[in-house]
Design a protein around this motif. Structure first.
Motif, PDB file in Angstrom:
ATOM      1  N   MET A 245       6.765 -18.306   6.958  1.00  0.00           N
ATOM      2  CA  MET A 245       7.169 -17.182   6.582  1.00  0.00           C
ATOM      3  C   MET A 245       6.002 -16.998   6.535  1.00  0.00           C
ATOM      4  N   ILE A 246       5.312 -15.556   6.753  1.00  0.00           N
ATOM      5  CA  ILE A 246       4.086 -14.744   6.193  1.00  0.00           C
ATOM      6  C   ILE A 246       4.113 -13.970   5.357  1.00  0.00           C
ATOM      7  N   THR A 247       3.518 -14.099   4.044  1.00  0.00           N
ATOM      8  CA  THR A 247       3.295 -13.140   2.903  1.00  0.00           C
ATOM      9  C   THR A 247       2.523 -11.782   3.454  1.00  0.00           C
TER      10      THR A 247
ATOM     11  N   ASP B 115      15.830  -8.053 -12.705  1.00  0.00           N
ATOM     12  CA  ASP B 115      14.951  -8.029 -14.056  1.00  0.00           C
ATOM     13  C   ASP B 115      13.621  -7.539 -13.472  1.00  0.00           C
ATOM     14  N   THR B 116      12.952  -9.342 -12.941  1.00  0.00           N
ATOM     15  CA  THR B 116      11.293  -8.678 -13.417  1.00  0.00           C
ATOM     16  C   THR B 116      10.715  -8.906 -12.006  1.00  0.00           C
ATOM     17  N   LEU B 117      11.875 -10.102 -11.336  1.00  0.00           N
ATOM     18  CA  LEU B 117      11.608 -10.387  -9.959  1.00  0.00           C
ATOM     19  C   LEU B 117      11.556  -9.684  -8.828  1.00  0.00           C
ATOM     20  N   PHE B 118      10.585  -8.974  -7.759  1.00  0.00           N
ATOM     21  CA  PHE B 118      11.328  -8.141  -6.462  1.00  0.00           C
ATOM     22  C   PHE B 118      11.164  -8.911  -5.634  1.00  0.00           C
ATOM     23  N   SER B 119      11.533  -8.510  -4.444  1.00  0.00           N
ATOM     24  CA  SER B 119      11.374  -9.830  -3.419  1.00  0.00           C
ATOM     25  C   SER B 119      12.146  -8.770  -2.487  1.00  0.00           C
ATOM     26  N   LEU B 120      10.927  -9.259  -0.731  1.00  0.00           N
ATOM     27  CA  LEU B 120      11.084  -8.130   0.032  1.00  0.00           C
ATOM     28  C   LEU B 120      11.913  -9.264   1.466  1.00  0.00           C
ATOM     29  N   HIS B 121      12.214  -9.583   2.305  1.00  0.00           N
ATOM     30  CA  HIS B 121      11.995 -10.357   3.370  1.00  0.00           C
ATOM     31  C   HIS B 121      12.577  -9.207   4.631  1.00  0.00           C
ATOM     32  N   VAL B 122      11.890  -9.314   5.772  1.00  0.00           N
ATOM     33  CA  VAL B 122      11.929  -9.108   6.587  1.00  0.00           C
ATOM     34  C   VAL B 122      11.400  -9.668   7.744  1.00  0.00           C
ATOM     35  N   ASN B 123      11.468 -10.633   8.655  1.00  0.00           N
ATOM     36  CA  ASN B 123      11.264 -11.824   9.597  1.00  0.00           C
ATOM     37  C   ASN B 123      10.077 -10.744  10.215  1.00  0.00           C
ATOM     38  N   PRO B 124       9.066 -11.598  11.041  1.00  0.00           N
ATOM     39  CA  PRO B 124       8.242 -12.859   9.762  1.00  0.00           C
ATOM     40  C   PRO B 124       8.016 -12.877   8.611  1.00  0.00           C
ATOM     41  N   TYR B 125       8.419 -11.469   7.614  1.00  0.00           N
ATOM     42  CA  TYR B 125       7.658 -11.440   6.371  1.00  0.00           C
ATOM     43  C   TYR B 125       8.076 -11.915   5.301  1.00  0.00           C
ATOM     44  N   PHE B 126       7.509 -12.585   4.542  1.00  0.00           N
ATOM     45  CA  PHE B 126       8.445 -13.122   2.790  1.00  0.00           C
ATOM     46  C   PHE B 126       7.431 -12.193   0.885  1.00  0.00           C
ATOM     47  N   LEU B 127       8.121 -11.480   0.546  1.00  0.00           N
ATOM     48  CA  LEU B 127       7.098 -11.098  -0.271  1.00  0.00           C
ATOM     49  C   LEU B 127       7.825 -11.177  -1.917  1.00  0.00           C
TER      50      LEU B 127
ATOM     51  N   ALA C  49      -9.459 -10.886  -0.367  1.00  0.00           N
ATOM     52  CA  ALA C  49      -8.803 -12.698  -0.731  1.00  0.00           C
ATOM     53  C   ALA C  49      -7.944 -13.206  -1.383  1.00  0.00           C
ATOM     54  N   MET C  50      -7.317 -12.576  -2.830  1.00  0.00           N
ATOM     55  CA  MET C  50      -6.582 -12.484  -3.410  1.00  0.00           C
ATOM     56  C   MET C  50      -5.650 -12.871  -2.998  1.00  0.00           C
ATOM     57  N   LEU C  51      -5.125 -11.914  -1.979  1.00  0.00           N
ATOM     58  CA  LEU C  51      -4.041 -12.175  -1.087  1.00  0.00           C
ATOM     59  C   LEU C  51      -4.037 -14.134  -0.329  1.00  0.00           C
ATOM     60  N   ASN C  52      -4.994 -14.343  -0.111  1.00  0.00           N
ATOM     61  CA  ASN C  52      -5.014 -15.725   0.628  1.00  0.00           C
ATOM     62  C   ASN C  52      -5.295 -16.639  -0.517  1.00  0.00           C
ATOM     63  N   LEU C  53      -5.409 -16.464  -1.815  1.00  0.00           N
ATOM     64  CA  LEU C  53      -5.119 -16.984  -2.755  1.00  0.00           C
ATOM     65  C   LEU C  53      -3.885 -18.207  -2.729  1.00  0.00           C
ATOM     66  N   PRO C  54      -3.573 -19.825  -2.498  1.00  0.00           N
ATOM     67  CA  PRO C  54      -2.935 -20.454  -3.243  1.00  0.00           C
ATOM     68  C   PRO C  54      -1.728 -19.890  -3.915  1.00  0.00           C
ATOM     69  N   ARG C  55      -0.756 -20.137  -3.219  1.00  0.00           N
ATOM     70  CA  ARG C  55       0.189 -19.770  -4.655  1.00  0.00           C
ATOM     71  C   ARG C  55       1.276 -21.339  -6.102  1.00  0.00           C
ATOM     72  N   VAL C  56       0.074 -21.572  -6.760  1.00  0.00           N
ATOM     73  CA  VAL C  56      -0.225 -22.633  -6.970  1.00  0.00           C
ATOM     74  C   VAL C  56       0.360 -22.182  -8.869  1.00  0.00           C
ATOM     75  N   GLU C  57       1.245 -22.739  -9.782  1.00  0.00           N
ATOM     76  CA  GLU C  57       1.159 -22.597 -11.195  1.00  0.00           C
ATOM     77  C   GLU C  57       0.509 -24.174 -12.016  1.00  0.00           C
TER      78      GLU C  57
END
Length: 442
Positions: free
Chosen positions: A1-3, A35-47, A242-250
């Motif tokens: 999926m593409i962010t 609650d605090t979580l928002f999600s949007l999905h439409v092929n091929p995007y997911f946010l 640049a911020m959008l391309n940062l990895p999703r790590v915790e």
């Protein structure tokens, strides 16, 4: 999926999320709010975005798609109208996963105190106690650190390894560990770093810059544009990408590791501030080398030690002394006064909080990413720092750190090269120019 690319804004009643999703069908868009979580999905995007405060879908919420611009605009109602959502422009923080709400359960398997009274003591030990035998005793030496792998890890929270296995085949001029970068322990790395600094130290170069400081002093009046911007600046499109391309790590650092990260951050900002001053804000092809050479965590994989307890001025001095030493031994302009101005720049950056620090780290990352060799230090250090600053660091901690850095005083004696005596030679020679020459001078 593409962010997808996105941006967030707010009114007193709603949070507005604008998402760039070209060439889609509006009927395929799926939006969910929990609650605090928002999600949007439409092929091929997911946010998926995690906000600081709760949202809700009601009659006031809406979603619109503009096919000509490829933009989805979602309006979400705030659960508490009038509440201000902070850090809507820190994308890494919004993209970070929601922290777990459950706390680990600790169960006591057995109460050892109940069985102590029932423990039997060996008769031989009782006999030794009765006769007061004076057996030789000594405090056991601490065990050496157990190593379960032949390589030593490094980088952000020691997460990385393997990046320097083939370092001899690259033109890495700042690597001071050679082929042993993957195997040396932290103590050996620090020893190598100190030896390299002592070997590179040049008294004549330092004396020449101290005796003729005209150009270096002209750098003192330069104002860093990061420090002249208002506190409410907007990130540029390049910074947002640049911020959008940062990895999703915790990250889950321990308190000592967190304090070590703050100290390491000061050394990164010091190197960047030095390059900004010496290039007047216009980085050159030498900027990657300069920044890396001045950063112990890059050249020798040797960040500051984790402090015991809260960070104090003494910890700041210990962290910045290697940066000062390298600023006096490696680059073109070697001036203790210039290093002091860089320290003040670091303090000013930290006092402005997380958004300004993020902008500086993104600029540092951009310089390293465009170098064919030194991009490796961006991978093992700076990229993770860009994520951590947005998701875990706080404005209060950064501002407190900035105050300590600003108030700290790095003594010349801590550098280890007897700078005071060397400077006295130049000053004494200058005083001698005013007197009449005698036969001894001839």
């Amino acid at each position: 999926m593409i962010t997808p690319r996105f941006s967030c804004s707010q009114t007193s009643e709603s949070v507005l999320v604008s998402v760039y999703c070209p060439s889609i069908r509006a009927s395929d868009i799926e939006i969910n709010v929990d609650d605090t979580l928002f999600s949007l999905h439409v092929n091929p995007y997911f946010l998926r975005l995690n906000f600081s405060y709760p949202l809700q879908e009601d009659d006031q919420s809406s979603a619109k798609y503009d096919p000509s611009a490829g933009m989805i605009t979602v309006a979400l109602t705030k659960a508490n109208p009038g509440q201000e959502f902070k850090d809507l422009d820190l994308m890494a923080k919004l993209l970070a996963p929601r922290p777990a709400k459950e706390t680990p359960v600790i169960e006591v398997v057995d109460d050892l105190s109940k069985s102590v009274d029932n423990m039997s003591i060996d008769d031989n030990i009782l006999e030794a106690a009765k006769n007061d035998w004076q057996l030789p005793q000594e405090v056991p030496k601490p065990l050496s650190e157990l190593k379960t792998e032949k390589t030593s890890r490094y980088g952000f929270l020691n997460r990385h390894a393997g990046y320097f296995e083939h370092v001899t085949f690259t033109e890495n001029e700042v690597n001071e560990l050679g082929t042993e970068a993957e195997t040396l322990d932290p103590a050996a790395r620090r020893e190598r770093r100190v030896k390299r600094e002592n070997d590179k130290w040049d008294e004549e170069h330092y004396l020449a810059d101290f005796a003729d400081p005209e150009y270096i002093e002209s750098l003192f009046d330069w104002q860093n544009p990061v420090l002249t911007d208002t506190a409410s600046f907007d990130f540029t499109e390049e910074e947002k990408l640049a911020m959008l391309n940062l990895p999703r790590v915790e990250f889950i650092p321990t308190p000592p590791e967190t304090r070590q990260l703050y100290l390491t951050l000061t050394t990164f900002l010091f190197s960047w501030a030095y390059d900004m001053r010496t290039t007047q804000g216009d980085p050159t092809s030498e900027s990657p080398w300069t920044i890396c050479s001045l950063t112990p965590a890059f050249t020798a994989l040797d960040p500051p030690s984790a402090p015991v307890g809260d960070i104090t001025a003494a910890h700041i001095v210990d962290a910045l002394v290697p940066s000062y030493r390298r600023a006096l031994a490696f680059p073109l302009y070697r001036s203790f006064a210039l290093a002091e101005y860089c320290r003040k720049d670091v303090a000013s950056i930290l006092l402005r909080g997380r958004r300004t620090v993020t902008r500086c780290l993104l600029a540092l990352k951009d310089i390293l990413d465009h170098h064919e060799v030194y991009y490796i230090y961006s991978k093992v250090w700076v990229t993770d720092f860009c994520v951590w600053i947005q998701t875990h660091a706080t404005d209060e901690e950064l501002q407190h750190l900035g105050k300590i850095v600003g108030d700290a005083s790095v003594p010349k004696g801590a550098i280890g090269w007897d700078l005071v005596a060397l400077e006295r030679l130049v000053l004494d020679a200058g005083e001698g120019e005013d007197r009449e020459p005698d036969s001894d001078d001839e």
